[in-house]
Design a protein around this motif. Structure first.
Motif, PDB file in Angstrom:
ATOM      1  N   UNK A 104       0.825  -1.209   0.000  1.00 35.61           N
ATOM      2  CA  UNK A 104       0.000   0.000   0.000  1.00 35.61           C
ATOM      3  C   UNK A 104       0.862   1.264   0.000  1.00 35.61           C
ATOM      4  N   UNK A 105       0.433   2.243  -0.791  1.00 32.48           N
ATOM      5  CA  UNK A 105       1.091   3.553  -0.796  1.00 32.48           C
ATOM      6  C   UNK A 105       0.298   4.439   0.152  1.00 32.48           C
ATOM      7  N   UNK A 106       0.965   4.985   1.150  1.00 31.18           N
ATOM      8  CA  UNK A 106       0.289   5.856   2.112  1.00 31.18           C
ATOM      9  C   UNK A 106      -0.010   7.215   1.489  1.00 31.18           C
ATOM     10  N   UNK A 107       1.003   7.807   0.843  1.00 31.18           N
ATOM     11  CA  UNK A 107       0.821   9.091   0.183  1.00 31.18           C
ATOM     12  C   UNK A 107       1.998   9.372  -0.739  1.00 31.18           C
ATOM     13  N   UNK A 108       1.794  10.328  -1.626  1.00 29.57           N
ATOM     14  CA  UNK A 108       2.851  10.811  -2.504  1.00 29.57           C
ATOM     15  C   UNK A 108       3.003  12.298  -2.215  1.00 29.57           C
ATOM     16  N   UNK A 109       4.219  12.726  -1.896  1.00 29.27           N
ATOM     17  CA  UNK A 109       4.514  14.147  -1.673  1.00 29.27           C
ATOM     18  C   UNK A 109       5.399  14.629  -2.815  1.00 29.27           C
ATOM     19  N   UNK A 110       5.161  15.838  -3.288  1.00 35.08           N
ATOM     20  CA  UNK A 110       6.001  16.361  -4.360  1.00 35.08           C
ATOM     21  C   UNK A 110       6.346  17.825  -4.132  1.00 35.08           C
ATOM     22  N   UNK A 111       7.504  18.207  -4.687  1.00 34.98           N
ATOM     23  CA  UNK A 111       7.960  19.592  -4.701  1.00 34.98           C
ATOM     24  C   UNK A 111       8.506  19.833  -6.106  1.00 34.98           C
ATOM     25  N   UNK A 112       7.991  20.868  -6.781  1.00 37.94           N
ATOM     26  CA  UNK A 112       8.464  21.246  -8.102  1.00 37.94           C
ATOM     27  C   UNK A 112       9.189  22.570  -7.967  1.00 37.94           C
ATOM     28  N   UNK A 113      10.457  22.586  -8.389  1.00 36.79           N
ATOM     29  CA  UNK A 113      11.278  23.791  -8.291  1.00 36.79           C
ATOM     30  C   UNK A 113      11.746  24.209  -9.678  1.00 36.79           C
ATOM     31  N   UNK A 114      11.989  25.506  -9.807  1.00 42.38           N
ATOM     32  CA  UNK A 114      12.601  26.036 -11.009  1.00 42.38           C
ATOM     33  C   UNK A 114      13.549  27.139 -10.589  1.00 42.38           C
ATOM     34  N   UNK A 115      14.786  27.046 -11.021  1.00 37.91           N
ATOM     35  CA  UNK A 115      15.838  27.992 -10.652  1.00 37.91           C
ATOM     36  C   UNK A 115      15.911  28.210  -9.144  1.00 37.91           C
ATOM     37  N   UNK A 116      15.768  27.134  -8.389  1.00 42.63           N
ATOM     38  CA  UNK A 116      15.900  27.183  -6.942  1.00 42.63           C
ATOM     39  C   UNK A 116      14.657  27.642  -6.204  1.00 42.63           C
ATOM     40  N   UNK A 117      13.639  28.085  -6.931  1.00 37.54           N
ATOM     41  CA  UNK A 117      12.406  28.541  -6.295  1.00 37.54           C
ATOM     42  C   UNK A 117      11.344  27.453  -6.378  1.00 37.54           C
ATOM     43  N   UNK A 118      10.609  27.271  -5.295  1.00 43.34           N
ATOM     44  CA  UNK A 118       9.516  26.311  -5.271  1.00 43.34           C
ATOM     45  C   UNK A 118       8.340  26.917  -6.019  1.00 43.34           C
ATOM     46  N   UNK A 119       7.853  26.201  -7.059  1.00 42.52           N
ATOM     47  CA  UNK A 119       6.704  26.702  -7.813  1.00 42.52           C
ATOM     48  C   UNK A 119       5.436  25.889  -7.548  1.00 42.52           C
ATOM     49  N   UNK A 120       5.589  24.704  -6.982  1.00 44.73           N
ATOM     50  CA  UNK A 120       4.404  23.913  -6.622  1.00 44.73           C
ATOM     51  C   UNK A 120       4.788  22.847  -5.600  1.00 44.73           C
ATOM     52  N   UNK A 121       3.897  22.625  -4.640  1.00 46.67           N
ATOM     53  CA  UNK A 121       4.055  21.535  -3.679  1.00 46.67           C
ATOM     54  C   UNK A 121       2.687  20.897  -3.493  1.00 46.67           C
ATOM     55  N   UNK A 122       2.692  19.668  -3.063  1.00 45.25           N
ATOM     56  CA  UNK A 122       1.416  19.026  -2.827  1.00 45.25           C
ATOM     57  C   UNK A 122       1.552  17.607  -2.332  1.00 45.25           C
TER      58      UNK A 122
END
Length: 153
Positions: free
Chosen positions: A56-74
């Motif tokens: 079972x997968x409990x959850x998936x966490x993600x962080x999307x960065x561009x040029x060192x800046x976080x543009x999306x998390x979830x």
């Protein structure tokens, strides 16, 4: 007696460390949809499960960065299970607000794409070990939608 317990702990620790564990890779990141408030990208993550039972997968966490800046998390809660003895392809939806894209004007103006660094953490529940995090990192480029994408969807 304490020495024997320490040796037993070390043996178990070494055995657990040498066990095969699930591995994951990001296969692709593509544009999924465009709406008035955001652009949604879809990351395809392939996970190989070496065990004969599903995990079972409990959850998936993600962080999307561009040029060192976080543009999306979830977080994707309870995305299902990994197939036993095989590969499972997971879709991770990443929503990027248009306001964030404006802050990346220099990169976007140069080649109409976003250079990204995607960090995905799959939290799975392994038997006997408990929760285990599988980290996946991927760098690449994602094309931005053109004006025609707004009218064809």
């Amino acid at each position: 007696m304490a020495g024997l317990i320490d040796k037993a702990k070390q043996f178990v620790s070494d055995a657990v460390a040498s066990m095969e564990k699930p591995e994951a890779t990001v296969k692709d990141v593509d544009l999924k949809s465009v709406c008035l408030s955001n652009v949604t990208y879809n990351a395809k993550v392939n996970v190989t499960n070496p065990y004969s039972v599903s995990i079972p997968i409990c959850e998936i966490r993600y962080v999307l960065k561009s040029f060192g800046s976080v543009i999306a998390t979830g977080t994707v809660p309870d995305p299902g299970s990994l197939k036993g003895d095989g590969d499972t392809l997971l879709d991770v939806e990443i929503k990027v607000p248009h306001s964030v894209l404006v802050s990346l004007v220099k990169d976007i103006a140069r080649d109409w794409d976003i250079d990204y660094d995607l960090q995905v953490n799959l939290v799975v529940d392994l038997p006997l070990l408990g929760e285990f995090t599988i980290p996946v990192n991927n760098k690449g480029e994602v094309k931005l939608p053109s004006l025609s994408d707004y009218f064809t969807k």
